[in-house]
Scaffold this motif. Structure first.
Motif, mmCIF file in Angstrom:
data_model
loop_
_atom_site.group_PDB
_atom_site.id
_atom_site.type_symbol
_atom_site.label_atom_id
_atom_site.label_comp_id
_atom_site.label_asym_id
_atom_site.label_seq_id
_atom_site.Cartn_x
_atom_site.Cartn_y
_atom_site.Cartn_z
ATOM 1 N N ASN A 537 1.018 -1.218 0.135
ATOM 2 C CA ASN A 537 -0.116 0.073 0.034
ATOM 3 C C ASN A 537 0.849 1.301 -0.103
ATOM 4 O O ASN A 537 2.060 1.144 0.205
ATOM 5 C CB ASN A 537 -0.831 0.088 1.210
ATOM 6 C CG ASN A 537 -1.945 -1.206 1.116
ATOM 7 O OD1 ASN A 537 -2.320 -1.673 0.334
ATOM 8 N ND2 ASN A 537 -1.952 -1.832 2.531
ATOM 9 N N SER A 588 -2.529 10.991 -3.574
ATOM 10 C CA SER A 588 -3.175 9.734 -4.033
ATOM 11 C C SER A 588 -2.855 8.688 -3.111
ATOM 12 O O SER A 588 -1.847 8.705 -2.447
ATOM 13 C CB SER A 588 -2.453 9.160 -5.243
ATOM 14 O OG SER A 588 -2.743 10.162 -6.386
ATOM 15 N N TYR A 590 -3.241 4.272 -2.288
ATOM 16 C CA TYR A 590 -3.674 3.097 -2.945
ATOM 17 C C TYR A 590 -3.686 1.923 -1.888
ATOM 18 O O TYR A 590 -2.826 1.805 -1.142
ATOM 19 C CB TYR A 590 -2.372 2.463 -4.238
ATOM 20 C CG TYR A 590 -2.747 1.260 -4.677
ATOM 21 C CD1 TYR A 590 -3.721 1.020 -5.472
ATOM 22 C CD2 TYR A 590 -1.881 0.313 -4.470
ATOM 23 C CE1 TYR A 590 -3.635 -0.143 -6.271
ATOM 24 C CE2 TYR A 590 -1.921 -1.057 -4.824
ATOM 25 C CZ TYR A 590 -3.063 -1.161 -5.968
ATOM 26 O OH TYR A 590 -3.268 -2.463 -6.406
ATOM 27 N N ARG A 592 -3.877 -2.194 -1.934
ATOM 28 C CA ARG A 592 -3.647 -3.539 -2.717
ATOM 29 C C ARG A 592 -4.869 -4.548 -2.593
ATOM 30 O O ARG A 592 -5.254 -5.004 -3.289
ATOM 31 C CB ARG A 592 -2.256 -4.190 -2.530
ATOM 32 C CG ARG A 592 -1.990 -5.270 -3.372
ATOM 33 C CD ARG A 592 -0.535 -5.696 -3.134
ATOM 34 N NE ARG A 592 -0.280 -6.973 -3.977
ATOM 35 C CZ ARG A 592 -0.398 -8.097 -3.576
ATOM 36 N NH1 ARG A 592 -0.880 -8.365 -2.334
ATOM 37 N NH2 ARG A 592 -0.271 -9.180 -4.354
ATOM 38 N N ARG A 595 -7.408 -2.924 -4.463
ATOM 39 C CA ARG A 595 -6.866 -2.703 -5.961
ATOM 40 C C ARG A 595 -7.510 -1.454 -6.394
ATOM 41 O O ARG A 595 -7.799 -1.126 -7.440
ATOM 42 C CB ARG A 595 -7.264 -3.752 -7.033
ATOM 43 C CG ARG A 595 -6.420 -5.140 -6.729
ATOM 44 C CD ARG A 595 -6.940 -6.201 -7.876
ATOM 45 N NE ARG A 595 -6.456 -5.536 -9.074
ATOM 46 C CZ ARG A 595 -7.068 -5.517 -10.186
ATOM 47 N NH1 ARG A 595 -8.243 -5.813 -10.182
ATOM 48 N NH2 ARG A 595 -6.301 -5.260 -11.154
ATOM 49 N N ARG A 597 -7.333 3.065 -6.147
ATOM 50 C CA ARG A 597 -6.512 4.042 -5.934
ATOM 51 C C ARG A 597 -7.373 5.232 -6.000
ATOM 52 O O ARG A 597 -8.331 5.563 -6.878
ATOM 53 C CB ARG A 597 -5.436 4.371 -7.149
ATOM 54 C CG ARG A 597 -4.457 5.703 -7.178
ATOM 55 C CD ARG A 597 -3.634 5.631 -8.201
ATOM 56 N NE ARG A 597 -4.151 5.998 -9.221
ATOM 57 C CZ ARG A 597 -4.384 5.103 -10.428
ATOM 58 N NH1 ARG A 597 -3.827 3.933 -10.568
ATOM 59 N NH2 ARG A 597 -4.939 5.306 -11.581
#
Length: 848
Positions: A537, A588, A590, A592, A595, A597
């Motif tokens: 991440n 931003s 993210y 994982r 999945r 963003r």
């Protein structure tokens, strides 16, 4: 011959009368400096060490070992993969290809039972170690032939095999076994490398297979192989399984519940094992396009159990970049005297794989690779308690008994291995760390110069495509990339971009350029920081300031360089342009696991119109059109973007396909001090759906892409939406291939594109094997879309070139031919229905 002392092994005599038992020599005791120990302590330590060493050596010497060869009594030829079992136990082994074996007896006397289909079973009582050769007599027809009634006797036999399997499998909850594996890799007739492993395997219903690695042995050029990556039992295909994972293919086993629907079974003949009939049955997939196995399965008649198989993958098992391969898989089963609720349990006794393959593509060919695997399972115990620690948490595959592996004593124990062949023993003695895989499999062809197969410090091989890149981790690293392009507004843009990275700290990026047509300087400077978290991440923040000439309607398919080539050869400039100058910021994150963003962004820019400065091209074609002037003013906006999966990913996504959703919203208005008042929203969804022949490694697939955009307020033309078309005949996947040289644009749009890839199936049906084996594939594609300009100022609309706006729906349908891995180029022929015409285009093919 090079000495094998460094390996701690004894080479096989070159004139050995039978197979070689390649045994690790006993290692010498390591003395530890103990000058400060009292003399009595030193004496006690020496006596203890000597006693332990004597006990260990005595234990090894006390082992009863029998070796020998199993042969055909009439021809004298060795019988490969003959099974030997110590009567009354589950201990045993198999012979190598010459018929040689080695077996350790835990107690004597013992009865050695030797079996091979088509021969009389032999029993030999062994009271002491030594050589025991056994010649098996072929079995003639015993008694009356057994007749199986029914329209298809083979199907009736296999139906009973499936029924019996259902009974005994229901009562099998777990098992453990000792596993051994040897893998030999060769080029032509020369061995390139060998690796062997010994593990203790445990299987538990619902939890799968786990292994404890007890020993690893390999040639010197395999020393970088890590023990935790070794699996012996997991490498064994069990042909009693319903679903068999074979190199990424999901293949149906011969005893699966629906095997009778999938395979065609034919009775080829019968043999005998003692006085028991054995049915030899030929099996092939009913649908030749479906990947599966073909070959022979042998069923023990009285038990209705598989006891021997010899299969190979059918022609529909194809691998990318593999131009040819030939593979044979063989396995034997035994009950080992194990029963569950009165039913015999049939478990794999071995697994043997022999094959060769050739890998390559246009301009790049590797030498033919020959590979062989032999594995053996013995000392089974059914329905025994397995160590819970092996199945706890996320553990999977194998764990290493580091003490046993470090001691390296497993190879000194007799009966652990299937005897090496003489050439394999010679390979152990002669191969050293300089005999690398890079040397053995160096490619040829005009692309070989771009493949750097370099030898690393541990004797392994690193394969690098192309050149460049950073070596090692440095606290401060720099990158530089030129920024050169051409268009009708800037003329030649000359510049570059430099990036300075401070280890895991911030990244400073600066771009500086000069537009020769405008005689103006451009720049873009930003400072960014990435914070990485566990489980991949991350969080990314960036702030920057810029002054640049930007495309008015951006493109997900084309960059400035491709457009430069088009403009220089006389094609219409794909973009319109405007000047923007200001600051921007992005944040931003993210995750994982999802999945996903999420990006928050903001801009504060001045927008100014720019004029065309040149119509130059290399061939003196028609002048370029004028550049559309944008409304000038200050644009300040905030927005957010959420992406789940992969929607736009450049070349990688185009090659492997996309599956995801993206939603982007941007708002501007008086509250932000902006001269523009609008809310703009755009959504994109991409989906890949396997359609036919799903058991293939790369099945037939349908790729879908849906996109749409709308707005409220007064949307300026520098925030319009566009539908991309082909440029210079180049059509990346996802564009409308019948649109030529320009996008169509508007303040609202909807677009859908799709492509169904039939892979090589059409050519397989036509019998064009030369095309099918090279993965030449056929696909059909289509696209449908529309743009609107209802809310745009009519006076400004008059400035928009008519070919950049389509008043109505666009529909197209086409067919494509592409070469997959061998030649990843796609050729398209597309028909447009709303403005009839036939168009040719080309692009990069999807490889998967």
């Amino acid at each position: 011959m090079k000495q094998a002392a460094a390996q701690g092994v004894t080479p096989c005599p070159e004139q050995a009368a039978y197979g070689c038992v390649y045994r690790t020599q006993q290692r010498q005791a390591v003395s530890v400096p103990a000058a400060n120990l009292p003399s009595y302590a030193m004496l006690l330590a020496r006596l203890t060490t000597a006693a332990l060493l004597a006990f260990f050596l005595g234990s090894v010497q006390a082992q009863t070992v029998v070796t020998g060869r199993i042969t055909d009594a009439e021809t004298g030829e060795g019988l490969a993969a003959a099974t030997l079992q110590i009567e009354g136990t589950t201990a045993g082994t198999i012979t190598n290809r010459a018929g040689d074996y080695e077996l350790r007896l835990r107690t004597t006397p013992a009865v050695l039972v030797v079996r091979f289909i088509g021969y009389e079973t032999a029993r030999r009582t062994v009271s002491e170690g030594g050589r025991v050769d056994v010649a098996l007599a072929p079995v003639g027809v015993v008694g009356e032939e057994v007749v199986v009634t029914g329209e298809n006797p083979a199907e009736n036999i296999m139906r009973r095999v499936i029924e019996r399997k259902r009974v005994w499998q229901a009562g099998l909850e777990s098992w453990r076994a000792d596993a051994y594996i040897r893998q030999v890799l060769s080029r032509d007739t020369s061995i390139v490398g060998i690796i062997e492993g010994v593990t203790e395997a445990y299987w538990r219903r619902g939890d799968g297979l786990r292994e404890v690695v007890k020993g690893v042995r390999r040639t010197e050029n395999f020393q970088d192989f890590r023990a935790e990556f070794l699996s012996a039992a997991a490498a064994i295909i069990n042909f009693y399984d319903d679903e068999i994972d074979f190199a990424g293919f999901d293949l149906l086993g011969p005893t699966a519940p629906d095997a009778l629907d999938f395979y065609r079974f034919t009775l080829e003949g019968t043999r005998y094992l003692d006085d028991q009939i054995v049915y030899d049955i030929r099996m092939t997939p009913k649908n030749g396009l479906q990947p599966g196995f073909e070959g022979r399965v042998s069923v023990l008649g009285e038990e209705y159990a598989l006891i021997d198989v010899e299969l190979r993958p059918n022609k529909s098992v194809r691998f990318p970049l593999v131009t040819a391969f030939d593979l044979t898989l063989a396995q034997q089963f035994s009950s080992f005297g194990q029963e569950v609720e009165g039913e015999a349990v049939w478990l794999p006794a071995d697994f043997r794989l022999d094959g060769e393959g050739k890998v390559g593509m246009t301009g790049l060919q590797f030498p033919t690779m020959t590979f062989r695997l032999v594995a053996r399972l013995t000392d089974y115990e059914a329905n025994v308690a397995a160590p819970d620690s092996l199945f706890d948490g996320d553990k999977d595959g194998s764990v290493v008994d580091s003490v046993a592996v470090a001691a390296d004593t497993v190879w000194s124990q007799a009966g652990v291995v299937v005897p090496l062949e003489p050439r394999e023993a010679v390979a152990y003695a002669e191969i050293d760390s300089t005999d690398t895989f890079a040397k053995a499999y160096r490619p040829t062809g005009f692309l070989a110069r771009f493949i750097d197969m370099e030898e690393n410090e541990s004797g392994g091989t690193n394969i690098n495509v192309g050149s460049g890149g950073r070596s090692g981790r440095r606290f401060v690293s720099t990158d530089f990339a030129p920024q050169l392009w051409y268009n009708r507004v800037e003329a030649a843009h000359l510049g570059g971009e430099a990036t300075l990275r401070f280890g895991r700290g911030p990244r400073l990026r600066g771009a500086l350029g000069y537009a020769t047509g405008l005689e103006d300087v451009t720049y873009d400077v930003s400072l960014a920081q990435t914070v990485r978290f566990p489980k991949r991440n991350w969080l990314f923040a960036e702030v920057g300031v810029q002054r640049e000439i930007a495309p008015r309607v951006g493109s997900a398919a084309y960059g400035r360089l491709v457009n430069s080539v088009a403009a220089l050869v006389g094609e219409p400039d794909y973009f319109d342009y405007y000047r923007r100058e200001g600051v921007y910021a992005n944040l931003s994150g993210y995750t994982r696991r999802l999945r996903m963003r999420v990006t928050l962004f903001g801009v504060a820019e001045q927008h100014r119109a720019v004029e065309q400065t040149t119509s130059y091209d290399l061939f003196g074609q028609d002048p370029q059109r004028l550049n559309l002037a944008v409304p000038e003013g200050d644009l300040r906006s905030l927005g957010a973007e959420v992406t789940v999966g992969r929607v736009d990913g450049g070349v990688e996504a185009a090659i492997v396909g996309k599956r995801g959703v993206r939603l982007r919203v941007e708002g501007s208005g008086d509250a932000l001090g902006s001269d523009f008042d609008f809310v703009r929203a755009e959504g994109v969804a991409a989906l890949r759906v396997p359609t036919f022949l799903r058991r293939r490694l790369i099945p037939n697939t349908l790729d879908l892409r849906l996109a749409g955009g709308l707005h409220s307020g007064d949307l300026p033309p520098q925030r319009f939406f566009g539908i991309d078309g082909a440029m210079l005949g180049w059509a990346p996947i996802g564009v409308f291939r019948s649109l030529r040289g320009q996008p169509v644009e508007g303040d609202r749009y909807v677009a859908a594109s799709w492509e169904h890839d039939f892979r090589s199936v059409p050519f397989e049906l036509l019998g064009l094997e030369a095309l099918a084996v090279r993965n030449i594939s056929l696909s059909v594609h289509g696209a449908h879309g529309r743009v609107w300009l209802d809310d745009f100022d009519p006076e400004s609309l008059a400035l928009l070139p008519p070919f950049r706006f389509a008043d109505g729906w666009i529909h197209e349908l086409g067919v494509s031919l592409h070469g997959g891995f061998f030649l990843p180029v796609r050729l398209d022929l597309t028909y447009r229905f709303d403005a009839p015409g036939l168009y040719f285009s080309f692009g990069v093919a999807r490889l998967f």
